[in-house]
Structure formats: structure tokens, C-alpha cells
Design an enzyme around this catalytic site. Structure first.
Site, PDB file in Angstrom:
ATOM      1  N   TYR A  16       0.852  -1.196   0.000  1.00 31.13           N
ATOM      2  CA  TYR A  16       0.000   0.000   0.000  1.00 31.13           C
ATOM      3  C   TYR A  16       0.882   1.238   0.000  1.00 31.13           C
ATOM      4  CZ  TYR A  16      -5.026  -0.400   0.146  1.00 31.13           C
ATOM      5  OH  TYR A  16      -6.339  -0.536  -0.218  1.00 31.13           O
ATOM      6  N   GLU A  66      -0.542   4.885  -0.403  1.00 29.00           N
ATOM      7  CA  GLU A  66      -1.313   6.125  -0.643  1.00 29.00           C
ATOM      8  C   GLU A  66      -0.454   7.340  -0.335  1.00 29.00           C
ATOM      9  OE1 GLU A  66      -5.145   6.051   1.251  1.00 29.00           O
ATOM     10  OE2 GLU A  66      -5.497   4.028   0.534  1.00 29.00           O
ATOM     11  N   ASP A 101      -7.297  15.230 -23.534  1.00 29.74           N
ATOM     12  CA  ASP A 101      -7.268  13.797 -23.242  1.00 29.74           C
ATOM     13  C   ASP A 101      -6.658  13.125 -24.472  1.00 29.74           C
ATOM     14  OD1 ASP A 101      -7.822  11.117 -23.011  1.00 29.74           O
ATOM     15  OD2 ASP A 101      -9.882  11.390 -22.298  1.00 29.74           O
ATOM     16  N   THR A 111      -4.281   7.415 -21.276  1.00 34.77           N
ATOM     17  CA  THR A 111      -4.108   6.045 -20.811  1.00 34.77           C
ATOM     18  C   THR A 111      -2.716   5.626 -21.288  1.00 34.77           C
ATOM     19  OG1 THR A 111      -5.185   5.248 -22.815  1.00 34.77           O
ATOM     20  CG2 THR A 111      -6.534   5.342 -20.834  1.00 34.77           C
ATOM     21  N   LYS A 145      -2.904   2.151 -24.928  1.00 35.97           N
ATOM     22  CA  LYS A 145      -3.426   2.150 -26.301  1.00 35.97           C
ATOM     23  C   LYS A 145      -2.248   2.277 -27.252  1.00 35.97           C
ATOM     24  CE  LYS A 145      -8.008   3.898 -25.063  1.00 35.97           C
ATOM     25  NZ  LYS A 145      -8.030   4.556 -23.755  1.00 35.97           N
ATOM     26  N   ARG A 171      -2.104  -1.455 -18.730  1.00 35.07           N
ATOM     27  CA  ARG A 171      -3.419  -0.813 -18.620  1.00 35.07           C
ATOM     28  C   ARG A 171      -3.383   0.184 -17.465  1.00 35.07           C
ATOM     29  NH1 ARG A 171      -8.099  -1.828 -20.935  1.00 35.07           N
ATOM     30  NH2 ARG A 171      -6.879  -3.203 -22.254  1.00 35.07           N
TER      31      ARG A 171
HETATM   32  N1  DSN Z   1     -12.628   2.228 -24.245  1.00 38.08           N
HETATM   33  C1  DSN Z   1     -11.754   3.154 -24.915  1.00 38.08           C
HETATM   34  C2  DSN Z   1     -11.883   3.067 -26.382  1.00 38.08           C
HETATM   35  O1  DSN Z   1     -12.101   1.980 -26.878  1.00 38.08           O
HETATM   36  O2  DSN Z   1     -11.755   4.070 -27.075  1.00 38.08           O
HETATM   37  C3  DSN Z   1     -11.921   4.551 -24.467  1.00 38.08           C
HETATM   38  O3  DSN Z   1     -12.378   4.602 -23.174  1.00 38.08           O
END
Ligand code: DSN
Length: 483
Positions: free
Chosen positions: A69, A71, A246, A275, A278, A284
């Protein structure tokens, strides 16, 4: 070859041993892990938000860092014994700052939604002039009384956000009702031009002047073009808004320097979220980058809106970001964009209508209505043939967000496998073969179904065989062999 290079013998031994240990306790799970690798190896993965992380990144997540942990922030934790988590978090933040040229990086968010929530609260804490919020944000979140929270909620009641509409490719977390952002903010949207499908900066400016948002948010999950963030910042400055970008979908193109100058969000935005899994090809998770004046508020993400950081995932972010700092990642990112152009041209020359008639990033958005089918039917028929995509609304979609008229397709994953122009042209051919072979079934009342369909005999098998031929030439994790 655009895979991150790895030692295949060492990775094979690591996974075989790990699976043996797991199978001794819960064989179902060991079996599912094996099956997932097999499924990923044998399908054409074209989901624009997915990729294949390297074995080093994946292995970093399976260890005892998970048991700690932590935090708080580096050097300021609510738990003792966090020295190794501090090392991990510092390394990930330093890699992120160096890769993106960001003054500050916060690497704790567990996902993109979490990263956006951290950003929203940080901006509110920084920007709201209400005495109630100023008073509240001067206190540590743990010291807020019930009365403070009451005042805070009232003070937040009419905060305005201007973001891209969902059907133009915006994201649910940019102020839409099913997400908390739609409850925290009074949201207005900007769309895209009804003729060209392109973002209209004059319309964004007009709406911003009228609506005077606290946050102007840019970024998308289904818009196939790049965005001029320098222009968006001018608009934000004119109306006194905070520019939040974003970049979850295109972070890999920013990291790989495909998007630079006016099209690189990081120097222009006050706060940039992303994120990491991607096009960036990491684990993730999420991340917030910001200008120095937002750093203190961003660092309050945990415990403000986040649970304890996932130390093993922060460690994997550090590994993936180190990979993305290598020159080979720029080659990869350029190939992702080039392959998207090939795919777009391959589809258009075979008669497919694309939103905006092309692409400038990692994705294309097909309008499948000319085939007389919905996005849902197209997605399902493609899956029958081993092509994994997802349905997506097109601007002003008559079929709504559930059935849709579109299919979104991206190149990051198959580019990692080493697909190039020839392979993506073949992928376009296979997609068109399938779409041309789908017929909606008719309901008892004689109406065409939006979900059910028939795929002509033999098409699924023929497509799978053709895909297998290309996939075999570009193995996923080459040399990684499970016993
Ligand atoms: N789930 C993602 C996507 O497929 O674009 C975005 O949140």
C-alpha cells in the site's frame, strides 16, 4: 519489425514457469491465460484502443510490488516502508516527463477515467473562485467537514465544460450524463462540420465565447484526424478556460513525434491526460501531465479520487515509457500512422465511405450504411470472420449509440506485429469482402433487423484462412513458445 525486441528464450521460460505455478492452484485461470494468447495470436485485432505490450512490461505487473500500500506521493506516504514504491513512481514520472517534455507527471491513475477525474478535481481546486471552494481546497481533503462538502457541492453546481460531442468522436468522460463528469459539470458540445466531418475551430470559438466554459476539453476516441492544439489553446485563453487534452488514443503518436508542433498537446494544454495501454503500448493504466501551477492539485489525486496506487502497474509504466523513449518507438509510431493511411485508401478504393474521407492518425471510421446494415451487424459479421473491431456511432448517427452506423478500426496492434502497407491493403480487401456478404434478416413484420443478419456461406472460413496466412508471417511475440 516493430515489436519491442525481447529475449524469446527467457520470456518463454518465464511464462511457462509462471503458468505452472498458477495451474497448481487454479488451472482454469492458467488455461484462460493460455487461451487468450492463442486468441490474440490468431485474430486480426483492429480495435483502435488496443495493442500488445512487451513481455518486459507484462512481466513487471506480476510480482510483490502488488502487495504494497502506498497512498500519498513520493516521500509523503500514509504507510511506512514505501521506499521501493518511491523508486518505481519516481522512475515512471521521470520517463514520462522526458518522453513528453512535460513539466510534471502524475503516474498513479488506474485508468483513463481516473486520470480525467484527477484532472477535473485539480482544475476545480485551482480555478474556482468561490470562497467555499477556495476555503475547501486550502485544506487537505481529509480535513474537509460535512459542511465544507455541502458548500463545495453547491459551488460546483454550475461549472461549465465544453467538449467534443459523443457522436463526433468525443469521449464519455468529457461531460456526458452516464459518467460522473456529466454530473459534476454543465456540459456543452462542439461537433464537426456536416459536410467534411472535420473539426470546425470557428464553431468551437463561437461556442466558447457564448458558453464561457471553465474547461475546454479536446481529445477524442473516434475522430480520425489530428487536432490543432495551439488553436484550441488560443480559444481557451480568449475565454479564460483551462485547456485540458485527453490524448489517450493518440499518446503513442505524440510520444513517437508523429504529432508535433501545434499538434502536440503537451506544451499547449494546461493539463493533459492519457491512458498508457493504447497506441502508447504500455500497461493498462492512466497518467496526468500538467503545467507547474496544476502540479500540487494533481498530486492530490490519491486519496481525493483514487484508491492506493497500483505499484506494479506504475513499475510497468516505467518500463513501457523507457521503451517508448527508444528511437525504434518513433519508427513504430510513424508506421501506425502510415498504415492507417494505407488502410483508409484500401477501403475507399473498394467503395467504403469513411468519416472525413480519410485519416491522419491511427484510426479510420467506416460508415457501413451503404451496405444496408448497422454497425452492430458489421461488427458481428467481421468477428465471425476473425476480424475484431468495434461498432461506433458516426456523426449524427440515425441508428444511435447502440446499433450505430459505423465501425471503428485502428492500426496500433497489427503494426506492432509488423504489418505494413501490403498487409493493410489485404486487410481492407478482407473487410470489404465480409461487409459485402452480410444481409440483415427481416422481422415477422417485414422490417430489417438492426442486430440479426446472415453472412454468406463460406465467407467466414475463407476470410479466416486468408488472415491466418498473413498472421503466420507476422507472429505475435515471435519465439515465445508455451509448452
Ligand atoms: N474504451 C476506450 C476506447 O475503446 O476508445 C476509451 O475509453
Amino acid at each position: 519489425m516493430t515489436h519491442q525486441p525481447f529475449d524469446a528464450a527467457a520470456a518463454s521460460a518465464a511464462y511457462n514457469n509462471a503458468l505452472q505455478v498458477i495451474a497448481a492452484v487454479e488451472p482454469t485461470i492458467a488455461g484462460a491465460i493460455r487461451a487468450e494468447l492463442e486468441d490474440q495470436r490468431s485474430s486480426l485485432k483492429l480495435i483502435a484502443s488496443e495493442n500488445y505490450a512487451s513481455p518486459a512490461t507484462l512481466l513487471t505487473m506480476g510480482n510483490w510490488l502488488s502487495d504494497k500500500y502506498a497512498e500519498g506521493t513520493v516521500g509523503h506516504r500514509f504507510y511506512a516502508g514505501c521506499q521501493n514504491v518511491d523508486t518505481v513512481e519516481t522512475a515512471a514520472a521521470e520517463h514520462a516527463k522526458a518522453l513528453f517534455g512535460a513539466p510534471h507527471a502524475y503516474v498513479q491513475p488506474h485508468s483513463g477515467i481516473d486520470a480525467n477525474l484527477v484532472a477535473f478535481w485539480a482544475i476545480l481546486a485551482q480555478r474556482i473562485e468561490s470562497p467555499a471552494l477556495a476555503e475547501a481546497s486550502a485544506k487537505h481533503v481529509n480535513d474537509l467537514s460535512d459542511e465544507d462538502w455541502d458548500k463545495l457541492r453547491k459551488a460546483l453546481g454550475d461549472q461549465r465544460m465544453l467538449g467534443m460531442s459523443l457522436d463526433a468522436g468525443g469521449h464519455l468522460t468529457h461531460g456526458f450524463r452516464p459518467n460522473i463528469s456529466g454530473k459534476m459539470f454543465n456540459q456543452h458540445s462542439y461537433g464537426t462540420d456536416s459536410e467534411t466531418g472535420l473539426l470546425d475551430y470557428d464553431e468551437v470559438a463561437r461556442k466558447a465565447r457564448e458558453f464561457k466554459p471553465l474547461i475546454l476539453i479536446a481529445g477524442y476516441s473516434a475522430y480520425p484526424r489530428k487536432v490543432n492544439f495551439a488553436k484550441m489553446r488560443e480559444i481557451a485563453d480568449e475565454v479564460g478556460a483551462t485547456l485540458m487534452v485527453d490524448m489517450a488514443h493518440f499518446a503513442g503518436l505524440v510520444a513517437g513525434k508523429v504529432f508535433n508542433g501545434d499538434f502536440d498537446p503537451v506544451p499547449h494544454a494546461h493539463v493533459t491526460t492519457t491512458t498508457t495501454h493504447k497506441s502508447l503500448r504500455g500497461p493498462r493504466g492512466g497518467m496526468v501531465l500538467c503545467q507547474p501551477e496544476y502540479a500540487d492539485s494533481v498530486d492530490r489525486g490519491c486519496p481525493m479520487v483514487l484508491g492506493g496506487p497500483l505499484s506494479q502497474t506504475m513499475a510497468a509504466k516505467a518500463v513501457a515509457l523507457a521503451e517508448a523513449r527508444q528511437p525504434s518507438f518513433q519508427t513504430y509510431a510513424q508506421a501506425v500512422a502510415d498504415n492507417a493511411v494505407t488502410l483508409a485508401e484500401g477501403l475507399m478504393k473498394r467503395g467504403v465511405k469513411l468519416v472525413t474521407d480519410g485519416t491522419e492518425n491511427h484510426l479510420v471510421l467506416l460508415d457501413v450504411s451503404s451496405y444496408g446494415i448497422t454497425g452492430r451487424q458489421a461488427e458481428s459479421a467481421l468477428l465471425d470472420a476473425g476480424i475484431v473491431t468495434n461498432r461506433n456511432a458516426v456523426p449524427r448517427d440515425p441508428n444511435g449509440a447502440w446499433y450505430t452506423s459505423g465501425v471503428r478500426i485502428g492500426t496500433p496492434a497489427l503494426t506492432t506485429r509488423g504489418f505494413g502497407a501490403d498487409e493493410f491493403d489485404k486487410v481492407a480487401e478482407l473487410i470489404v469482402d465480409v461487409l459485402s456478404s452480410v444481409t440483415p434478416t427481416t422481422t415477422a413484420a417485414g422490417a430489417a433487423s438492426k442486430a440479426k443478419y446472415v453472412l454468406a456461406d463460406g465467407v467466414a472460413d475463407k476470410t479466416r484462412a486468408a488472415s491466418a496466412e498473413i498472421l503466420d508471417k507476422h507472429p505475435l511475440y515471435p519465439g515465445l513458445v508455451l509448452n
